[in-house]
Motif scaffolding. Structure first.
Motif, PDB file in Angstrom:
ATOM      1  N   MET A   7       0.851  -1.176   0.000  1.00 50.41           N
ATOM      2  CA  MET A   7       0.000   0.000   0.000  1.00 50.41           C
ATOM      3  C   MET A   7       0.894   1.235   0.000  1.00 50.41           C
ATOM      4  O   MET A   7       1.889   1.280   0.717  1.00 50.41           O
ATOM      5  CB  MET A   7      -0.886   0.003   1.250  1.00 50.41           C
ATOM      6  N   ALA A   8       0.520   2.199  -0.809  1.00 51.02           N
ATOM      7  CA  ALA A   8       1.233   3.470  -0.850  1.00 51.02           C
ATOM      8  C   ALA A   8       0.225   4.585  -0.606  1.00 51.02           C
ATOM      9  O   ALA A   8      -0.921   4.506  -1.059  1.00 51.02           O
ATOM     10  CB  ALA A   8       1.917   3.661  -2.184  1.00 51.02           C
ATOM     11  N   LEU A   9       0.678   5.608   0.114  1.00 52.54           N
ATOM     12  CA  LEU A   9      -0.189   6.729   0.445  1.00 52.54           C
ATOM     13  C   LEU A   9       0.502   8.042   0.135  1.00 52.54           C
ATOM     14  O   LEU A   9       1.701   8.187   0.351  1.00 52.54           O
ATOM     15  CB  LEU A   9      -0.550   6.693   1.935  1.00 52.54           C
ATOM     16  N   ASP A  10      -0.274   8.991  -0.369  1.00 56.51           N
ATOM     17  CA  ASP A  10       0.159  10.377  -0.518  1.00 56.51           C
ATOM     18  C   ASP A  10      -0.649  11.159   0.507  1.00 56.51           C
ATOM     19  O   ASP A  10      -1.818  11.464   0.290  1.00 56.51           O
ATOM     20  CB  ASP A  10      -0.116  10.875  -1.938  1.00 56.51           C
ATOM     21  N   LEU A  11      -0.031  11.417   1.653  1.00 57.81           N
ATOM     22  CA  LEU A  11      -0.750  12.007   2.782  1.00 57.81           C
ATOM     23  C   LEU A  11      -1.018  13.490   2.590  1.00 57.81           C
ATOM     24  O   LEU A  11      -0.098  14.278   2.385  1.00 57.81           O
ATOM     25  CB  LEU A  11       0.047  11.799   4.070  1.00 57.81           C
ATOM     26  N   ALA A  12      -2.289  13.853   2.667  1.00 55.12           N
ATOM     27  CA  ALA A  12      -2.732  15.243   2.565  1.00 55.12           C
ATOM     28  C   ALA A  12      -4.199  15.283   2.971  1.00 55.12           C
ATOM     29  O   ALA A  12      -4.783  14.236   3.286  1.00 55.12           O
ATOM     30  CB  ALA A  12      -2.558  15.757   1.139  1.00 55.12           C
ATOM     31  N   THR A  13      -4.786  16.462   2.956  1.00 51.55           N
ATOM     32  CA  THR A  13      -6.213  16.573   3.256  1.00 51.55           C
ATOM     33  C   THR A  13      -7.017  15.664   2.344  1.00 51.55           C
ATOM     34  O   THR A  13      -7.966  15.026   2.762  1.00 51.55           O
ATOM     35  CB  THR A  13      -6.680  18.038   3.111  1.00 51.55           C
ATOM     36  N   VAL A  14      -6.621  15.601   1.079  1.00 48.77           N
ATOM     37  CA  VAL A  14      -7.139  14.592   0.161  1.00 48.77           C
ATOM     38  C   VAL A  14      -5.981  13.623  -0.043  1.00 48.77           C
ATOM     39  O   VAL A  14      -4.967  13.973  -0.649  1.00 48.77           O
ATOM     40  CB  VAL A  14      -7.607  15.196  -1.179  1.00 48.77           C
ATOM     41  N   THR A  15      -6.108  12.439   0.519  1.00 46.95           N
ATOM     42  CA  THR A  15      -5.034  11.443   0.511  1.00 46.95           C
ATOM     43  C   THR A  15      -5.204  10.480  -0.651  1.00 46.95           C
ATOM     44  O   THR A  15      -6.260   9.884  -0.822  1.00 46.95           O
ATOM     45  CB  THR A  15      -5.017  10.676   1.852  1.00 46.95           C
ATOM     46  N   GLY A  16      -4.136  10.353  -1.451  1.00 46.36           N
ATOM     47  CA  GLY A  16      -4.126   9.375  -2.522  1.00 46.36           C
ATOM     48  C   GLY A  16      -3.675   8.036  -1.968  1.00 46.36           C
ATOM     49  O   GLY A  16      -2.900   7.971  -1.016  1.00 46.36           O
ATOM     50  N   TYR A  17      -4.181   6.951  -2.560  1.00 50.51           N
ATOM     51  CA  TYR A  17      -3.773   5.617  -2.138  1.00 50.51           C
ATOM     52  C   TYR A  17      -3.605   4.708  -3.347  1.00 50.51           C
ATOM     53  O   TYR A  17      -4.242   4.913  -4.391  1.00 50.51           O
ATOM     54  CB  TYR A  17      -4.771   5.003  -1.141  1.00 50.51           C
ATOM     55  N   ARG A  28     -11.034  12.084   0.674  1.00 51.43           N
ATOM     56  CA  ARG A  28     -10.979  13.369   1.379  1.00 51.43           C
ATOM     57  C   ARG A  28     -11.065  13.090   2.869  1.00 51.43           C
ATOM     58  O   ARG A  28     -12.010  12.469   3.337  1.00 51.43           O
ATOM     59  CB  ARG A  28     -12.119  14.293   0.947  1.00 51.43           C
ATOM     60  N   LEU A  29     -10.074  13.567   3.615  1.00 46.16           N
ATOM     61  CA  LEU A  29     -10.022  13.321   5.052  1.00 46.16           C
ATOM     62  C   LEU A  29     -10.720  14.403   5.866  1.00 46.16           C
ATOM     63  O   LEU A  29     -11.142  14.151   6.993  1.00 46.16           O
ATOM     64  CB  LEU A  29      -8.571  13.187   5.517  1.00 46.16           C
ATOM     65  N   ARG A  30     -10.808  15.599   5.312  1.00 42.31           N
ATOM     66  CA  ARG A  30     -11.547  16.659   6.005  1.00 42.31           C
ATOM     67  C   ARG A  30     -11.842  17.791   5.032  1.00 42.31           C
ATOM     68  O   ARG A  30     -11.132  17.978   4.047  1.00 42.31           O
ATOM     69  CB  ARG A  30     -10.802  17.139   7.237  1.00 42.31           C
ATOM     70  N   TYR A  31     -12.890  18.536   5.331  1.00 45.71           N
ATOM     71  CA  TYR A  31     -13.254  19.726   4.575  1.00 45.71           C
ATOM     72  C   TYR A  31     -12.682  20.951   5.275  1.00 45.71           C
ATOM     73  O   TYR A  31     -12.420  20.921   6.475  1.00 45.71           O
ATOM     74  CB  TYR A  31     -14.776  19.824   4.441  1.00 45.71           C
ATOM     75  N   PRO A  32     -12.483  22.047   4.548  1.00 47.24           N
ATOM     76  CA  PRO A  32     -11.871  23.248   5.134  1.00 47.24           C
ATOM     77  C   PRO A  32     -12.566  23.777   6.387  1.00 47.24           C
ATOM     78  O   PRO A  32     -11.919  24.325   7.267  1.00 47.24           O
ATOM     79  CB  PRO A  32     -11.935  24.269   4.000  1.00 47.24           C
ATOM     80  N   ASP A  33     -13.885  23.588   6.491  1.00 52.08           N
ATOM     81  CA  ASP A  33     -14.605  24.118   7.652  1.00 52.08           C
ATOM     82  C   ASP A  33     -14.563  23.184   8.865  1.00 52.08           C
ATOM     83  O   ASP A  33     -15.087  23.522   9.919  1.00 52.08           O
ATOM     84  CB  ASP A  33     -16.054  24.439   7.278  1.00 52.08           C
ATOM     85  N   GLN A  34     -13.933  22.037   8.730  1.00 53.07           N
ATOM     86  CA  GLN A  34     -13.841  21.091   9.844  1.00 53.07           C
ATOM     87  C   GLN A  34     -12.543  21.297  10.627  1.00 53.07           C
ATOM     88  O   GLN A  34     -11.538  21.741  10.073  1.00 53.07           O
ATOM     89  CB  GLN A  34     -13.906  19.652   9.324  1.00 53.07           C
ATOM     90  N   GLU A  35     -12.574  20.938  11.894  1.00 50.92           N
ATOM     91  CA  GLU A  35     -11.384  21.091  12.730  1.00 50.92           C
ATOM     92  C   GLU A  35     -10.284  20.128  12.277  1.00 50.92           C
ATOM     93  O   GLU A  35     -10.542  19.103  11.657  1.00 50.92           O
ATOM     94  CB  GLU A  35     -11.724  20.900  14.200  1.00 50.92           C
ATOM     95  N   ARG A  36      -9.062  20.486  12.592  1.00 52.27           N
ATOM     96  CA  ARG A  36      -7.870  19.760  12.161  1.00 52.27           C
ATOM     97  C   ARG A  36      -7.884  18.282  12.566  1.00 52.27           C
ATOM     98  O   ARG A  36      -7.417  17.423  11.825  1.00 52.27           O
ATOM     99  CB  ARG A  36      -6.647  20.468  12.724  1.00 52.27           C
ATOM    100  N   GLY A  37      -8.427  17.955  13.742  1.00 50.56           N
ATOM    101  CA  GLY A  37      -8.420  16.582  14.242  1.00 50.56           C
ATOM    102  C   GLY A  37      -9.277  15.613  13.454  1.00 50.56           C
ATOM    103  O   GLY A  37      -9.158  14.395  13.622  1.00 50.56           O
ATOM    104  N   VAL A  38     -10.133  16.115  12.586  1.00 50.10           N
ATOM    105  CA  VAL A  38     -10.987  15.240  11.782  1.00 50.10           C
ATOM    106  C   VAL A  38     -10.143  14.418  10.792  1.00 50.10           C
ATOM    107  O   VAL A  38     -10.412  13.236  10.575  1.00 50.10           O
ATOM    108  CB  VAL A  38     -12.068  16.071  11.038  1.00 50.10           C
ATOM    109  N   ALA A  39      -9.122  15.024  10.212  1.00 49.87           N
ATOM    110  CA  ALA A  39      -8.315  14.329   9.193  1.00 49.87           C
ATOM    111  C   ALA A  39      -7.593  13.100   9.748  1.00 49.87           C
ATOM    112  O   ALA A  39      -7.704  12.016   9.161  1.00 49.87           O
ATOM    113  CB  ALA A  39      -7.323  15.294   8.534  1.00 49.87           C
ATOM    114  N   PRO A  40      -6.862  13.199  10.865  1.00 48.09           N
ATOM    115  CA  PRO A  40      -6.213  11.987  11.364  1.00 48.09           C
ATOM    116  C   PRO A  40      -7.210  10.913  11.794  1.00 48.09           C
ATOM    117  O   PRO A  40      -6.966   9.720  11.589  1.00 48.09           O
ATOM    118  CB  PRO A  40      -5.357  12.471  12.535  1.00 48.09           C
ATOM    119  N   PHE A  41      -8.340  11.321  12.352  1.00 49.32           N
ATOM    120  CA  PHE A  41      -9.369  10.350  12.715  1.00 49.32           C
ATOM    121  C   PHE A  41      -9.862   9.606  11.476  1.00 49.32           C
ATOM    122  O   PHE A  41      -9.973   8.376  11.470  1.00 49.32           O
ATOM    123  CB  PHE A  41     -10.543  11.037  13.424  1.00 49.32           C
ATOM    124  N   ASN A  42     -10.170  10.360  10.413  1.00 51.82           N
ATOM    125  CA  ASN A  42     -10.670   9.735   9.189  1.00 51.82           C
ATOM    126  C   ASN A  42      -9.608   8.868   8.510  1.00 51.82           C
ATOM    127  O   ASN A  42      -9.930   7.835   7.927  1.00 51.82           O
ATOM    128  CB  ASN A  42     -11.219  10.787   8.228  1.00 51.82           C
TER     129      ASN A  42
END
Length: 177
Positions: A1-11, A26-40
């Motif tokens: 598995m390969a990942l390109d880590l970003a708000t929109v993460t490629g795999y 997409r791990l988070r939208y701009p209006d969401q708090e920062r912690g949403v991305a690592p959770f997702n």
């Protein structure tokens, strides 16, 4: 598995030397708090590992501090890389990182192309030429992930692609399948 880590993460997921399955999430939208991305990201990986547990996770290494646009971007990057580290360890999966210039040298033949947009286009075009993504693909996150996957397939698994740079992956030397 390969990942390109970003708000929109490629795999990209698949056996070394094959054509990987790929996409982006997409791990988070701009209006969401920062912690949403690592959770997702954690939830995405947990779900992926239920279906298939990779032997290896490959990611592009974190950018050096001068290349990061803001403190918020630095924290977000550290958080995502922390999730990858934790998920790899808890699932006993090998984790390998590749520096951006090394990745680009491997995938497009040069470590720099000048402007960021030019580099993104070169990676997308190479991913298309190798048959990793459809001809109409414009998803740079997905293409960055297949570039990381191609690097890991060749450099870590020792299974280089069957074609040379610029030739479609389904062809071998001489055009024989």
């Amino acid at each position: 598995m390969a990942l390109d880590l970003a708000t929109v993460t490629g795999y990209a997921i698949g056996r070394a030397g094959s054509i990987p399955r790929s996409g982006s999430v997409r791990l988070r939208y701009p209006d969401q708090e920062r912690g949403v991305a690592p959770f997702n990201l954690m939830a995405f990986l947990r779900d992926r590992f239920v279906l298939e547990k990779p032997d290896l996770i490959a990611v592009e290494d974190m950018m050096a501090a001068p290349a990061i646009k803001s403190a918020d971007a630095a924290v977000a990057q550290i958080m995502l890389h922390g999730v990858i580290e934790a998920m790899a360890r808890i699932n006993a999966i090998r984790l390998d990182r590749v520096h951006r210039a090394t990745l680009l040298k491997h995938f497009i033949g040069r470590g720099r192309t000048g402007e960021r947009a030019t580099t993104k286009r070169a990676v997308i075009e190479q991913a298309k030429l190798l048959g990793y993504v459809p001809a109409d693909c414009r998803d740079d996150n997905r293409c960055d992930a297949v570039a990381v996957w191609d690097w890991a397939s060749a450099k870590v698994a020792g299974t280089p692609r069957k074609s040379t740079i610029g030739l479609p992956a389904h062809l071998t030397i001489g055009g024989i399948l």
